[in-house]
Write a protein that holds these residues in place. Structure first.
Motif, short mmCIF file in Angstrom:
data_model
loop_
_atom_site.label_atom_id
_atom_site.label_comp_id
_atom_site.label_asym_id
_atom_site.label_seq_id
_atom_site.Cartn_x
_atom_site.Cartn_y
_atom_site.Cartn_z
N LEU A 190 42.95 -19.19 40.66
CA LEU A 190 43.12 -19.92 39.40
C LEU A 190 41.88 -20.74 39.09
N SER A 191 41.68 -21.03 37.82
CA SER A 191 40.55 -21.86 37.41
C SER A 191 40.88 -23.33 37.61
N GLY A 192 39.84 -24.15 37.64
CA GLY A 192 40.03 -25.58 37.76
C GLY A 192 39.91 -26.06 39.20
N GLY A 193 40.12 -27.34 39.39
CA GLY A 193 40.04 -27.96 40.70
C GLY A 193 41.12 -29.01 40.84
N TYR A 194 41.34 -29.44 42.08
CA TYR A 194 42.40 -30.45 42.27
C TYR A 194 41.82 -31.83 41.98
N GLU A 195 42.70 -32.73 41.57
CA GLU A 195 42.30 -34.09 41.22
C GLU A 195 42.75 -35.04 42.32
N PRO A 196 41.83 -35.59 43.12
CA PRO A 196 42.23 -36.45 44.23
C PRO A 196 42.79 -37.80 43.79
N ALA A 197 42.46 -38.25 42.59
CA ALA A 197 42.96 -39.54 42.09
C ALA A 197 43.60 -39.33 40.72
N PRO A 198 44.78 -38.71 40.67
CA PRO A 198 45.36 -38.34 39.38
C PRO A 198 45.75 -39.55 38.55
N ARG A 232 49.05 -33.15 45.60
CA ARG A 232 48.02 -33.12 44.56
C ARG A 232 46.96 -32.04 44.83
N ASP A 233 46.73 -31.68 46.11
CA ASP A 233 45.73 -30.64 46.38
C ASP A 233 46.28 -29.23 46.21
N ASN A 234 47.54 -29.11 45.81
CA ASN A 234 48.12 -27.81 45.50
C ASN A 234 48.31 -27.60 44.00
N VAL A 235 47.65 -28.44 43.21
CA VAL A 235 47.67 -28.30 41.75
C VAL A 235 46.23 -28.35 41.25
N LEU A 236 45.89 -27.42 40.38
CA LEU A 236 44.54 -27.35 39.82
C LEU A 236 44.58 -27.74 38.35
N PHE A 237 43.51 -28.45 37.93
CA PHE A 237 43.39 -28.87 36.54
C PHE A 237 42.07 -28.39 35.95
N ASP A 238 42.14 -27.98 34.69
CA ASP A 238 40.96 -27.75 33.86
C ASP A 238 40.78 -28.97 32.96
N GLY A 239 39.79 -28.87 32.07
CA GLY A 239 39.56 -29.96 31.12
C GLY A 239 38.80 -31.10 31.75
N THR A 240 38.95 -32.27 31.17
CA THR A 240 38.28 -33.47 31.66
C THR A 240 39.31 -34.40 32.29
N PHE A 241 38.82 -35.45 32.94
CA PHE A 241 39.75 -36.41 33.53
C PHE A 241 40.56 -37.08 32.44
#
Length: 322
Positions: free
Chosen positions: A104-112, A196-205
């Motif tokens: 999948l595209s994107g990366g995980y967000e360590p500080a959601p 949180r490390d099992n969910v990937l996000f695109d876009g900006t913070f």
């Protein structure tokens, strides 16, 4: 996702002959995690993840692989298992069951932020509803029976106070699981490990977009509320204390409830399920820390993190479900 079983480029080339995914470009081991062997696999047709299963058996795996396929077919953002030339989605490599899924595209967000929490909550509710008609039934293999089996193995490593806490919590969870209140909770296929490390996000913070949920290999049929509790115990806390950050928790729960409303029975069971979720990961981290399996890149997690969370859940009343 540590590397327990080395895979060479030649191994990957042979494996790819069983698929129609193009030729090997690169193969790179993934160091995070502690359960399976994972590699990023790039071919001339795309980017994938190759997983060799170190604990789950070939007979158990169709639940996980076909659940991801089922969810992907219903437009839930999850890795799509790739189909081999023979029409199956599982094969063997070095005697281990293995599968290739889309990366999948994107990366995980360590500080959601609260916005990330809301996206995760809404997507989990969609996944629960989409899996209602999934035909394969398999229990959460890290559920109550596993806690009952594993806790005696880790007790020798605990202080008297820790042992008393873990025994008391297990006794309470065992009694609750035998109750009519527990049986009334909505249930079905659940991720059971949506950190949180099992969910990937695109876009900006500031304006995140959902990339997708990954690592379904702890999934099982369980109460959906347990799945929610596992998630918010990671997404919505102050990391060093385990205390909930109210704005993030409210955003997570409101977004979930906007897709699937919580029942009255779930609202009553919420404090108990939050403790169950904390206990599950305290037990597994104790086991992985004190009784680890050998791996080339094993990085066991600190078990005291979930001990703190469990103590906090037992001490402080939970925010009520919306």
């Amino acid at each position: 996702m540590a590397v327990f079983t080395p895979v060479s480029d030649n191994d990957a080339r042979e494996l790819l002959t069983r698929y129609t995914l193009g030729d090997l470009v690169s193969l790179r081991g993934i160091t995070a995690g502690i359960e399976n062997t994972n590699y990023f696999l790039t071919t001339t047709q795309g980017e994938y993840v190759l997983t060799l299963f170190e604990v789950l058996t070939y007979e158990q795996l169709p639940f996980y692989i076909e659940l991801m396929h089922h969810l992907a077919q219903r437009h839930i953002p999850v890795p799509q298992p790739q189909t081999l030339r023979d029409g199956t989605r599982l094969t063997l490599l070095h005697g281990k069951p293995c599968a290739i899924v889309t990366r999948l595209s994107g990366g995980y967000e360590p500080a959601p932020s609260a916005a990330h929490c809301a996206l995760a909550g809404a997507t989990l509710a969609r996944a629960h509803l989409a899996a209602r008609d999934f035909a394969i039934r398999q229990p959460n293999l890290r559920g109550l029976p596993w806690w009952q089996e594993t806790i005696p193995k880790v007790l020798p490593f605990l202080s008297g106070e820790q042992a008393a806490l873990i025994r008391q919590t297990l006794e309470e969870q065992t009694l609750f699981a035998a109750s009519a209140a527990y049986r009334s909770l909505p249930s079905g296929p659940a991720h059971c490990d949506l950190f949180r490390d099992n969910v990937l996000f695109d876009g900006t913070f500031e304006m995140p977009r959902m990339g997708g949920f990954i690592d379904f290999y702890f999934a099982g049929c369980d109460t959906w509320l347990f799945d929610v509790a596992v998630s918010v115990n990671d997404w919505c806390i102050e990391r060093h204390t385990g205390v909930f950050e109210t704005s993030k928790l409210q955003a997570w729960l409101d977004a979930y409830a906007a897709v699937r409303s919580f029942t009255a029975e779930e609202k009553a069971a919420w404090p108990t399920l939050l403790q169950a979720a904390a206990l599950r990961f305290w037990v597994s981290r104790l086991y992985d820390f004190y009784l680890p399996r050998p791996a080339q890149t094993l990085k066991p997690h600190d078990p005291t993190h979930f001990e703190r969370i469990l103590r906090e859940r037992r001490k402080t009343p939970a925010l009520a479900l919306p």
